[in-house]
Design a protein around this motif. Sequence first.
Motif, PDB file in Angstrom:
ATOM      1  N   ARG A  99      -2.795   6.329   1.768  1.00 37.18           N
ATOM      2  CA  ARG A  99      -3.303   4.957   1.729  1.00 37.18           C
ATOM      3  C   ARG A  99      -4.811   4.879   1.873  1.00 37.18           C
ATOM      4  O   ARG A  99      -5.417   3.875   1.501  1.00 37.18           O
ATOM      5  CB  ARG A  99      -2.617   4.126   2.806  1.00 37.18           C
ATOM      6  CG  ARG A  99      -1.251   3.602   2.364  1.00 37.18           C
ATOM      7  CD  ARG A  99      -0.483   3.040   3.524  1.00 37.18           C
ATOM      8  NE  ARG A  99      -1.303   2.163   4.321  1.00 37.18           N
ATOM      9  CZ  ARG A  99      -1.299   2.113   5.648  1.00 37.18           C
ATOM     10  NH1 ARG A  99      -0.513   2.893   6.318  1.00 37.18           N
ATOM     11  NH2 ARG A  99      -2.079   1.275   6.271  1.00 37.18           N
ATOM     12  N   GLN A 128       0.803  -1.211   0.000  1.00 39.57           N
ATOM     13  CA  GLN A 128       0.000   0.000   0.000  1.00 39.57           C
ATOM     14  C   GLN A 128       0.838   1.264   0.000  1.00 39.57           C
ATOM     15  O   GLN A 128       0.547   2.210  -0.729  1.00 39.57           O
ATOM     16  CB  GLN A 128      -0.957  -0.021   1.203  1.00 39.57           C
ATOM     17  CG  GLN A 128      -1.872  -1.219   1.179  1.00 39.57           C
ATOM     18  CD  GLN A 128      -2.753  -1.305   2.412  1.00 39.57           C
ATOM     19  OE1 GLN A 128      -2.822  -0.378   3.200  1.00 39.57           O
ATOM     20  NE2 GLN A 128      -3.433  -2.413   2.571  1.00 39.57           N
ATOM     21  N   ASP A 129       1.878   1.294   0.828  1.00 39.19           N
ATOM     22  CA  ASP A 129       2.702   2.495   0.885  1.00 39.19           C
ATOM     23  C   ASP A 129       3.293   2.819  -0.477  1.00 39.19           C
ATOM     24  O   ASP A 129       3.210   3.942  -0.965  1.00 39.19           O
ATOM     25  CB  ASP A 129       3.840   2.307   1.905  1.00 39.19           C
ATOM     26  CG  ASP A 129       3.447   2.832   3.272  1.00 39.19           C
ATOM     27  OD1 ASP A 129       2.811   3.905   3.308  1.00 39.19           O
ATOM     28  OD2 ASP A 129       3.755   2.191   4.278  1.00 39.19           O
TER      29      ASP A 129
END
Lengths: 220, 220
Positions: free
Chosen positions: A48, A37-38
Motif C-alpha cells: 500500500r 487500497q488493499d
Amino acid sequence: MTRQQFRRPPTAQEAVLVELRRAIISGELRPGEQVLQDALAERFGVSRVPLREALKILEGEGQVIYRPHRGYFVAELDIDDLREVYRIRDLLESEAVRVAVPQIAAEEIAALAEALEVVEHASACGDLPMMAEANRRFHFGLIEAARMPRLSRLVRVLWDATDVYRSLYYSDGSHREVVHNEHRAVLEAVRLGDADRAVTLLLAHRERAVSALERVLPPR
Amino acid sequence: MTRQQFRRPPTAQEAVLVELRRAIISGELRPGEQVLQDALAERFGVSRVPLREALKILEGEGQVIYRPHRGYFVAELDIDDLREVYRIRDLLESEAVRVAVPQIAAEEIAALAEALEVVEHASACGDLPMMAEANRRFHFGLIEAARMPRLSRLVRVLWDATDVYRSLYYSDGSHREVVHNEHRAVLEAVRLGDADRAVTLLLAHRERAVSALERVLPPR
DNA sequence: CAAGTGGAGATTGTATCCAATTGACCTCAG
DNA sequence: CTGAGGTCAATTGGATACAATCTCCACTTG
C-alpha cells in the motif's frame, strides 16, 4: 545503436501512478467510488505504501478526493465543474497560443502537422486511444511552444481531469469530422503567424465540445 | 457551549505538511537543498511514511522537486519563473474578479474591509506574519466570491509558490504604504461594482510587486 | 418507535525493518 | 595523470505489522 530509451518507471509508485490514471480514464475506477487500497495494491502486485504515494499525486491534481481516515475517492465531475475547467482552459491556452505563435519553430509546426495526420488516420481507423494520444500531441505541441512550463503543466492537469468526457465526445464520428476541420484551420493560422485567429478558432473548438457534452450529460 | 472547533490535524501527514510549508516559507529549508527524510522525520517526531506523503503533495504544487532514488529538493524559483507565475496569476485572478464583483454579497465585502484593517494595523505594528495572513484573506475573499473552487485552488498554489518573494517585498515599509493605497482603491471599485476598474488596479498592484522584485533579485 | 450506545469487522494511518540505489572515494591498469 | 571499475556509507524505496479510526448494526433505553 540507436539510443533506445528505456522508459520503465524506476519506482513502483510511478508505475502505479500510470496504472491508476489508466484505470480512471478507462472507467475501471468509477467516479465516486472508494479506492480500496488493499485490493488495488494486491492487483498491482505492490504494497500500500507506493499506492498511497501515487494517490497523493492524483489528489493534488484533483483526480481523487482524500478524506482523512476514510480513504481516497475517485473525483466526480458534474457539468458545472466541466464548464469551470473549460473556462480556465480558455484563459490559459489562449495565453499559451498567443505567446507560442510568434516564436514557434518550423520543426515544431511540422510536428503539429504530423500529429494531425495521425489524428485523422486513427480516427478513420476507429483507433480512439491512438487518436486521443495524437490529439494531445497536437494541442500540447502548440502550447509548449510558448515555453511556459508551469502553464503547460496546469493545462495538462486540466486535460487529465476531463479525459473521460473528451473520449465521450470523440466517440461520436460526426464530432470527429468537425474537429478535423477545426484542427486544420488552427494549423493554417499558426503557419500564417496569425495568433489571434488561432486563439479564436480554438475557443470555438472548445466551446463546441463543451456544449455538445452539456446536451449529453445529466443536467443535474 | 460556544462551538469550539478543534483544528488539530487528524493525521500526521497533514501536521507534517503544515510544518513543511512553514519551514519552506521561513527559509529554514533553503531552495535547492535536499530534504533529508530521516532527519526531518525525527525532528517532527514521526516516521518517514507520513513525511513522504506530505512531500508528494508539495511535489504536486511544485514546491519541491522529486528525483527518483535521489530524494526531494526544495524548488528554486528564478526571476523568469516568478514572471511566469505572475502572468498566470494575472489571467486567473482577473477572471475571478470579473466573475466575483457582480455577485459578491454585502457580508463578503464587509469581510474584505475587515481584512484590510488588519493588514494595515499589522503593517503598522511590524507584525509581518499577521499582515501576510490578512493580506491573503483580502485577496482570496475576493477571488472566492467568484465561486470557482478549482480556479481558487490554482491561484492558491501559485501564491504558495511565491510566498518567499512576497514576504521579501512586504519587508520594505515603503512598499507596504503603496500597497495599502492600492488595496483601498480595489475595495472601493468592488463596492461600486466596477469590475473592470478592480481588475486594472489589481494588475497594476501585481506589476508593481514583480518589477520591484526584479530589481532586487539576481538578474540571472 | 426514536435516539443513543457499544462492540465487531473493515479500512486506513504509521512505525519499523530490510532491500535497492546512489554517489563519493579508492584502487589500479594503461 | 586519467579513466574504468570496485567498495562502502548514506539515503531512499517498499513490505510488513500493528495501531487508530471509521462504519455498520444489533441492542438498549426512554
